[in-house]
Design a protein around this motif. Structure first.
Motif, mmCIF file in Angstrom:
data_model
loop_
_atom_site.group_PDB
_atom_site.id
_atom_site.type_symbol
_atom_site.label_atom_id
_atom_site.label_comp_id
_atom_site.label_asym_id
_atom_site.label_seq_id
_atom_site.Cartn_x
_atom_site.Cartn_y
_atom_site.Cartn_z
ATOM 1 N N GLY A 198 0.825 -1.202 0.000
ATOM 2 C CA GLY A 198 0.000 0.000 0.000
ATOM 3 C C GLY A 198 0.860 1.253 0.000
ATOM 4 O O GLY A 198 1.992 1.252 0.487
ATOM 5 N N LEU A 199 0.310 2.344 -0.521
ATOM 6 C CA LEU A 199 1.095 3.576 -0.625
ATOM 7 C C LEU A 199 1.487 4.136 0.734
ATOM 8 O O LEU A 199 2.582 4.683 0.897
ATOM 9 N N SER A 200 0.623 4.010 1.710
ATOM 10 C CA SER A 200 0.961 4.503 3.044
ATOM 11 C C SER A 200 2.163 3.744 3.601
ATOM 12 O O SER A 200 3.094 4.337 4.158
ATOM 13 N N ALA A 201 2.167 2.422 3.430
ATOM 14 C CA ALA A 201 3.290 1.611 3.908
ATOM 15 C C ALA A 201 4.565 1.947 3.143
ATOM 16 O O ALA A 201 5.654 2.033 3.733
ATOM 17 N N ILE A 202 4.442 2.152 1.840
ATOM 18 C CA ILE A 202 5.620 2.455 1.020
ATOM 19 C C ILE A 202 6.228 3.785 1.440
ATOM 20 O O ILE A 202 7.448 3.891 1.639
ATOM 21 N N THR A 203 5.384 4.818 1.579
ATOM 22 C CA THR A 203 5.928 6.130 1.919
ATOM 23 C C THR A 203 6.517 6.147 3.326
ATOM 24 O O THR A 203 7.551 6.777 3.565
ATOM 25 N N THR A 204 5.883 5.447 4.253
ATOM 26 C CA THR A 204 6.404 5.405 5.619
ATOM 27 C C THR A 204 7.767 4.734 5.659
ATOM 28 O O THR A 204 8.686 5.181 6.355
ATOM 29 N N ALA A 231 3.541 13.059 -0.339
ATOM 30 C CA ALA A 231 4.558 12.047 -0.052
ATOM 31 C C ALA A 231 4.968 11.313 -1.327
ATOM 32 O O ALA A 231 6.152 11.003 -1.524
ATOM 33 N N VAL A 232 4.005 11.030 -2.197
ATOM 34 C CA VAL A 232 4.334 10.373 -3.466
ATOM 35 C C VAL A 232 5.176 11.301 -4.335
ATOM 36 O O VAL A 232 6.116 10.852 -5.006
ATOM 37 N N ASP A 233 4.868 12.598 -4.320
ATOM 38 C CA ASP A 233 5.707 13.566 -5.036
ATOM 39 C C ASP A 233 7.158 13.450 -4.568
ATOM 40 O O ASP A 233 8.096 13.464 -5.382
ATOM 41 N N GLU A 234 7.340 13.336 -3.267
ATOM 42 C CA GLU A 234 8.688 13.238 -2.725
ATOM 43 C C GLU A 234 9.349 11.923 -3.115
ATOM 44 O O GLU A 234 10.547 11.884 -3.436
ATOM 45 N N LEU A 235 8.571 10.842 -3.096
ATOM 46 C CA LEU A 235 9.117 9.548 -3.537
ATOM 47 C C LEU A 235 9.632 9.634 -4.962
ATOM 48 O O LEU A 235 10.741 9.164 -5.268
ATOM 49 N N VAL A 236 8.830 10.209 -5.855
ATOM 50 C CA VAL A 236 9.220 10.299 -7.256
ATOM 51 C C VAL A 236 10.481 11.145 -7.406
ATOM 52 O O VAL A 236 11.418 10.763 -8.126
ATOM 53 N N HIS A 287 -1.537 6.044 -7.947
ATOM 54 C CA HIS A 287 -0.142 6.436 -7.757
ATOM 55 C C HIS A 287 0.832 5.352 -8.211
ATOM 56 O O HIS A 287 2.007 5.640 -8.463
ATOM 57 N N TYR A 288 0.356 4.102 -8.311
ATOM 58 C CA TYR A 288 1.232 3.063 -8.862
ATOM 59 C C TYR A 288 1.733 3.448 -10.249
ATOM 60 O O TYR A 288 2.856 3.113 -10.632
ATOM 61 N N ALA A 289 0.883 4.129 -11.019
ATOM 62 C CA ALA A 289 1.294 4.530 -12.369
ATOM 63 C C ALA A 289 2.455 5.515 -12.311
ATOM 64 O O ALA A 289 3.384 5.443 -13.120
ATOM 65 N N ARG A 290 2.429 6.429 -11.355
ATOM 66 C CA ARG A 290 3.524 7.398 -11.224
ATOM 67 C C ARG A 290 4.808 6.713 -10.773
ATOM 68 O O ARG A 290 5.912 7.144 -11.116
ATOM 69 N N LEU A 291 4.672 5.660 -9.998
ATOM 70 C CA LEU A 291 5.837 4.959 -9.463
ATOM 71 C C LEU A 291 6.261 3.774 -10.332
ATOM 72 O O LEU A 291 7.192 3.051 -9.975
#
Length: 408
Positions: free
Chosen positions: A270-276, A298-303, A345-349
């Motif tokens: 899940g995205l919450s688990a990934i970002t954490t 958070a996804v912006d920061e991951l990318v 958000h999977y598409a962005r990642l």
């Protein structure tokens, strides 16, 4: 059940929704009807403002006798509109479309952490809903309905949100609340984000000539849910609430989940688990503050970090991709789709998730080989649930759930 004439009309309308633009002969072949029957149904749909003839055909399109362009049939782009609204923990998206999918309005509003209770979110959604109505009226269109998407289990028949772990909602009468906010001015449909996104993905693939009769759409937003298309239609299960796959236990000794169990799919992919996991705890806390409504940022920061080759972030994304592949393989063992689509958000990642996911997906197949389902990325990404919510309004006419607009 509709009579024979109604069934013919709906069959023709649905085929145009799915496959337009197309010629009259193509339509007749597609629905298996005689030319006169097809023509009568098309004329009826035209009088209702649902179908229009496009002349001339687009450059390079089919040519009639003596080189004249052959008219194409598609949805009418002028008289009606459909709208979608997506309610999430960090944003509210709304959009209005012509029947042909032309965007008339698109808005995005952020949501503060303290606003995730149903009443607060509905108050914030009211502005978006008013804009939806105004956009249709300003363009002198009849708004045929609004589809409302939420990230969780929904009883679509009653418009009741049964459970949304990310919002903490249980048994929320959302359709009634939205209907009240709209003043009863247009019909309202409510469903889960994965189901709506799957509908949007299905039609996009059909119109590109791709496999769409059997697919699973995995969300990558607030949790992991699955929209399932079987035999060309959305499959809801016996109680109408199929698809909450994020809480399948994939790792019994894994982390605790918000649902109270351990090792759910969401805790690994899940995205919450990934970002954490990927973002340093201190930085994540600074960005998160006291609330949960920070996922998009958070996804912006991951990318951004993944693009620089940040080893921690890239490693976490690769591991999450492997869990996505394993989870997707488990679903294909049960549902046997031709394609699994990663959305949200999977598409962005995808540049960092997809290859590890595909490797794990192929390795976990019960019968390895070349004829296994494909694992792909959605082109619709962030707006797929909103687009699908609007499309669901249109499909409610095509499947006979609601009577077609009256003819002139």
């Amino acid at each position: 059940m509709p009579g024979d004439a109604d069934a013919t009309l709906l069959s023709v309308f649905r085929h145009i929704v799915d496959h337009g633009p197309l010629t009259r002969p193509e339509l007749g072949t597609g629905v298996g009807l005689a030319r006169a029957t097809t023509s009568g149904a098309v004329n009826d749909l035209m009088r209702r403002g649902l179908v229009a003839e496009l002349v001339p055909a687009p450059q390079g399109g089919p040519q009639g006798r003596r080189g004249r362009p052959t008219a194409l049939l598609d949805l009418d782009d002028e008289r009606h509109a459909v709208a979608g609204l997506e309610i999430g923990i960090d944003r509210i998206l709304s959009a209005v479309y012509s029947l042909r999918g032309r965007e008339l309005l698109r808005t995005e509003r952020s949501v503060e952490p303290e606003s995730v209770n149903p009443r607060s979110l509905l108050r914030r959604a009211q502005t978006a809903l008013r804009e939806v109505l105004d956009a249709a009226e300003d363009d002198r269109r009849t708004l045929l309905g609004v589809g409302v998407s939420v990230p969780g289990l929904v009883d679509a028949s009653t418009g009741t949100v049964k459970y949304v772990p990310s919002l903490g909602w249980r048994d929320v009468a959302l359709r009634a609340g939205v209907d009240e906010a709209l003043g009863g001015r247009t019909p309202v449909l409510v469903d889960g984000d994965a189901n709506f996104a799957a509908l949007a993905e299905r039609r996009a693939r059909l119109r590109e000539g791709l496999e769409a009769a059997s697919l699973i759409y995995l969300t990558g937003t607030y949790g992991i849910s699955a929209g399932v298309i079987a035999d060309g239609r959305l499959w809801r299960g016996g109680r109408g609430m199929a698809g909450e796959v994020g809480h399948l236990v994939v790792d019994p000794d894994g982390p605790a989940c918000v649902c109270g169990r351990r090792g759910c799919f969401e805790t690994r992919a899940g995205l919450s688990a990934i970002t954490t996991e990927a973002l340093e705890p201190a930085a994540h806390r600074r960005r998160a503050g006291a609330g949960r409504a920070v996922l998009s940022a958070a996804v912006d920061e991951l990318v951004a970090r993944a693009r620089t080759g940040d080893e921690r972030v890239c490693g976490v994304l690769a591991e999450a991709g492997r869990w996505i592949g394993r989870g997707a393989a488990a679903l294909t063992a049960v549902l046997d789709p031709r394609v699994v689509v990663l959305g949200g958000h999977y598409a962005r990642l995808a540049p960092w998730l997809l290859e590890p996911a595909r490797e794990a997906f192929a390795g976990a197949q019960l019968v390895p080989g070349t004829d296994i389902p494909t694992l792909e990325v959605s082109a619709g990404a962030d707006w797929a649930p909103t687009e699908g919510a609007a499309l669901a309004v249109l499909m409610s006419f095509a499947d006979g759930s609601r009577p077609l607009p009256a003819a002139d």
